[in-house]
Design a protein around this motif. Structure first.
Motif, PDB file in Angstrom:
ATOM      1  N   ARG A 243       0.815  -1.218   0.000  1.00 31.46           N
ATOM      2  CA  ARG A 243       0.000   0.000   0.000  1.00 31.46           C
ATOM      3  C   ARG A 243       0.850   1.269   0.000  1.00 31.46           C
ATOM      4  O   ARG A 243       0.418   2.297  -0.506  1.00 31.46           O
ATOM      5  N   ALA A 246       2.542   1.061  -3.934  1.00 35.20           N
ATOM      6  CA  ALA A 246       1.742   0.642  -5.088  1.00 35.20           C
ATOM      7  C   ALA A 246       2.021   1.528  -6.295  1.00 35.20           C
ATOM      8  O   ALA A 246       2.076   2.751  -6.163  1.00 35.20           O
ATOM      9  N   SER A 249      -2.416   4.261  -7.129  1.00 36.28           N
ATOM     10  CA  SER A 249      -3.490   4.226  -6.138  1.00 36.28           C
ATOM     11  C   SER A 249      -4.232   5.550  -6.231  1.00 36.28           C
ATOM     12  O   SER A 249      -3.716   6.524  -6.769  1.00 36.28           O
TER      13      SER A 249
END
Length: 275
Positions: A243, A246, A249
């Motif tokens: 996250r 990435a 996003s």
């Protein structure tokens, strides 16, 4: 190696979107063993790009699109010179101390089998570098690597229960095991060049981990291939887990669903092929 990167991403929406904002981590930085010759991001619609650097030292680009948006096409092209440094990362921008990367996240919380793996490879089992190599090989043996990228980001417990996963899943498992063994570890996104005839060059971005090994600093480990990154790898972004690093996003304002298509081609430059 002189590697050429072509990375295309297309978003299609079943309903027009009023607004789309995306954070792109698609631009690598130069450091020892990796020299970015040229790199560009193209968007095939009316959009604004704002470039910056995030807290992990990653080069970022904020993409803003005003609606109605039915489709977005992104194309990344670049050329990178690489050297095989046996995974050792030197000369890269480091904005945070290694201690930050000992922190467990939702995606990298170790479960019982990983705690047992970490205990098996404790400080009494060998020198620090040998321990990390052994943990990397153990993760490679534990999880069967799939060529297709997972459609969802799964925590380590689900990956281990399934016994299979993509390079992203395996990187998370290695990070969880390494942290449980007392090492700082981080997630890395990038690309890999493959020349085996049965594989083909068309693929997705590749993911691996970097572990802070005392006496060596950060070293890359790729559990999907049971090796340290070589000159076939291009390193792009890093973070605590996927996250944080990435490639793309963001958020959108509008109903319906989105359909994503990704294509990555990593090849050798014509000059290197001729030589």
């Amino acid at each position: 190696m002189r590697l050429l990167i072509h990375h295309q991403t297309e978003y299609r929406y079943t309903e027009p979107q009023a607004r789309v904002v995306q954070l792109l981590r698609l631009t690598p930085a130069s450091h020892i063993g990796q020299n970015v010759v040229h790199w560009r991001i193209d968007v095939d619609c009316d959009a604004r790009l704002k470039h910056a650097t995030d807290g992990f030292g990653n080069v970022t680009s904020m993409l803003y699109l005003a609606g109605p948006v039915e489709r977005i096409g992104l194309r990344v092209t670049g050329e990178v010179l690489t050297e095989d440094r046996a995974g050792v990362v030197s000369g890269a921008i480091e904005t945070l101390p290694p201690m930050v990367f000992t922190r467990t996240t939702e995606l990298t919380t170790p479960e019982e089998s990983l705690l047992a793996l970490a205990a098996e490879h404790d400080r009494a089992s060998g020198d620090e570098l040998s321990r990390v190599h052994a943990i990397n090989s153990a993760v490679h043996a534990m999880i069967r690597c799939t060529e297709e990228r997972s459609t969802e980001v799964r925590p380590v417990s689900e990956v281990i229960a399934a016994g299979r996963g993509c390079s992203m899943d395996m990187a998370h498992v290695l990070i969880a095991a390494a942290r449980a063994a007392g090492f700082a570890a981080r997630f890395v996104t990038g690309y890999i060049y493959r020349d085996d005839p049965g594989h083909g060059h068309r693929q997705a971005p590749h993911f691996w981990a970097e572990i802070d090994v005392p006496g060596f600093s950060w070293i890359g480990f790729d559990p999907a291939n049971d090796m340290c990154p070589s000159d076939r790898y291009v390193r792009v972004a890093k973070g605590l887990d996927f996250r944080d690093a990435a490639p793309i996003s963001g958020a959108r304002v509008g109903g319906g669903h989105e359909v994503l298509n990704i294509g990555v081609d990593v090849s050798l430059s014509q000059g290197q092929l001729q030589s």
